[in-house]
Design an enzyme around this catalytic site. Structure first.
Site, PDB file in Angstrom:
ATOM      1  N   GLU A 213       0.818  -1.216   0.000  1.00 14.01           N
ATOM      2  CA  GLU A 213       0.000   0.000   0.000  1.00 14.01           C
ATOM      3  C   GLU A 213       0.847   1.259   0.000  1.00 14.01           C
ATOM      4  O   GLU A 213       0.495   2.256  -0.642  1.00 14.01           O
ATOM      5  CB  GLU A 213      -0.932  -0.005   1.222  1.00 14.01           C
ATOM      6  N   HIS A 282      -9.578  -5.952   9.991  1.00 15.23           N
ATOM      7  CA  HIS A 282     -10.270  -5.833   8.698  1.00 15.23           C
ATOM      8  C   HIS A 282     -11.692  -5.278   8.865  1.00 15.23           C
ATOM      9  O   HIS A 282     -12.531  -5.466   7.993  1.00 15.23           O
ATOM     10  CB  HIS A 282     -10.354  -7.200   7.998  1.00 15.23           C
TER      11      HIS A 282
END
Length: 479
Positions: A213, A282
């Site tokens: 990322e 998550h």
């Protein structure tokens, strides 16, 4: 600043790392010899342009000054600095070109004059006022105009489908727009939003990336500064922690730091929130992190119509935008708005009129607020629902208008309440709203704990309709 490479790495040079990559051409050169750098760089550049693959050219040089003005340079000797000063790139270039000091004097004088003029300009310029300090932070308006769509206006579709059609329309509308992220090609993204777009637009416009990322968000920031409009997708919003440097220290600040000479028109799509059993890493909603950063726009739609209008606004704006999508809303259905439908950034929407209580919310909280308002109506209370849609900037005036009318405010959000966005709004409104209040400013929010992996436990730590209803009844019937 001070630690030698041999103390921090098993490799003595960057070339030792690079040559381990298959297909990577590697070379080293005296970085203080400009002509040598050009000679070695040329063949590597031609090789890359011809499709031969990437290359790394390590240019060995020396930092003549300290790392900063406070660096006393205690980690190296003055003899070492003197030796490297003899290898100064300008001296090496003059020697290679056969130029003596007299020949170089005019160029040196020109540079000195330029530097003196710059210093004089800085010292003689006015210091500026608060307006200057806060300049280049305003929201840049999105470009108007329709987007080519395959879906007709008024057609019912899910939020996932609506986001996909919006991306398709913007890719068709502007060739500078491209998609960037993990698994956004054949797989179609972690939640299916980009499915089919690789086949239509090709790998040049739908760029699949490694699981890094920090690298692909950083690349997107750079691409936006260079004139492109990347729409970057994180697989999960939790992975925001991996790319905060590029986002916060570069993307959010370039326009301000460079006095509007550089803009970063990129959009970061973030699937956030719980989804029954995804667990602590998550399932988070980290919007409070983002709203703390000046220069970032933060959007969080709750409906299909607003998701389309806000995503168009995000992609077309010259500002960096974080676009949050709650996972539980992907199946939600609504009607596709018009091809030129754009929602103004920073404007809240009154979802339901009422005069007894204001429910302020966004994202997944809208469904809770709607159900609670319906149940309150059965008890004779009319609640007004204000869907913020935009968190940074947020529509302060709209909230104040509603609170002035109802005298009561209940903020509803799924994210953790401690230090959450709700706290930011309540603290901001408190002093001005105080004269109108009939009851304390109140919030219903997630508990301060990581999201449990057990779906049953998950339900216990986030607000439900009963929690919203209890808090609302308390405000309405106690005060």
């Amino acid at each position: 600043m001070s630690t030698p490479v041999e103390r921090t790495s098993a490799c003595a040079s960057f070339t030792e790392w690079a040559e381990r990559y298959r297909g990577m051409a590697v070379d080293r050169v005296d970085g203080n010899d400009v002509l040598a750098v050009r000679e070695r760089f040329g063949p590597l550049a031609e090789r890359a342009r011809a499709g031969g693959g990437p290359a790394l050219l390590e240019c060995l040089t020396y930092r003549q000054s300290g790392h900063s003005k406070s660096d006393a340079r205690v980690y190296r000797t003055r003899d070492e600095e003197a030796r490297w000063a003899e290898r100064d790139p300008l001296r090496v270039l003059a020697a290679r070109a056969g130029l003596d000091e007299a020949a170089c004097a005019p160029a040196r004088a020109e540079v000195e004059d330029e530097l003196e003029a710059a210093v004089r300009f800085a010292l003689e310029s006015p210091a500026g006022d608060l307006a200057l300090a806060l300049s280049d932070l305003e929201v840049l308006p999105p470009a108007p105009g329709p987007a080519p769509m395959d879906v007709g206006e008024g057609q019912e579709l899910s939020l996932t489908e609506a986001l996909r059609e919006t991306l398709r329309g913007e890719l068709r509308r502007d060739p500078a727009t491209l998609l960037v992220g993990e698994d956004i090609g054949v797989y179609g993204g972690a939640f299916g939003v980009t499915r089919g777009l690789l086949e239509e637009f090709g790998a040049e416009r739908v760029r699949e990336t490694p699981i890094s990322e920090s690298s692909f968000v950083g690349t997107s920031v750079g691409a936006s500064a260079g004139g492109l409009r990347p729409v970057c997708e994180l697989m999960f919003g939790d992975f925001l922690a991996c790319c905060m440097d590029s986002l916060v220290n570069h993307g959010a600040k370039f326009r301000y730091m460079y006095a509007d000479t550089i803009r970063t028109p990129f959009t970061l799509r973030l699937p956030v929130g719980r989804r029954r059993g995804y667990g602590g890493t998550h399932s988070q909603s980290l919007e409070a992190w983002l709203t703390h950063v000046p220069g970032l726009i933060v959007l969080f739609p709750a409906t299909v119509e607003d998701a389309v209008g806000l995503l168009r606004a995000a992609i077309r704006s010259d500002s960096p935008v974080c676009f949050l999508e709650h996972k539980l809303l992907y199946p939600a259905r609504g009607r596709m708005p018009a091809a030129d439908h754009v929602v103004p950034i920073g404007e809240a929407r009154v979802d339901r009129e009422g005069g007894d209580l204001t429910l302020v919310t966004y994202g997944n909280g809208l469904g809770l607020a709607r159900e609670a308002a319906r149940m309150l109506a059965g008890r004779g209370h009319e609640a007004e629902i204000l869907d913020l849609r935009s968190l940074a900037p947020y529509d302060r005036e709209a909230v104040l208008r509603s609170v002035q009318k109802t005298g009561r405010l209940l903020f509803v959000q799924e994210a953790v309440g401690d230090g959450g966005f709700c706290d930011r709004v309540l603290a901001d409104l408190g002093p001005e709203a105080f004269p109108w209040l009939r009851a304390p400013l109140t919030k219903v929010a997630g508990l301060a704990c990581p999201m449990p992996s057990s779906p049953d436990l998950e339900e216990l730590v986030v607000p439900d309709v009963r929690a919203v209803l209890r808090a609302a009844v308390e405000l309405l019937e106690r005060y």
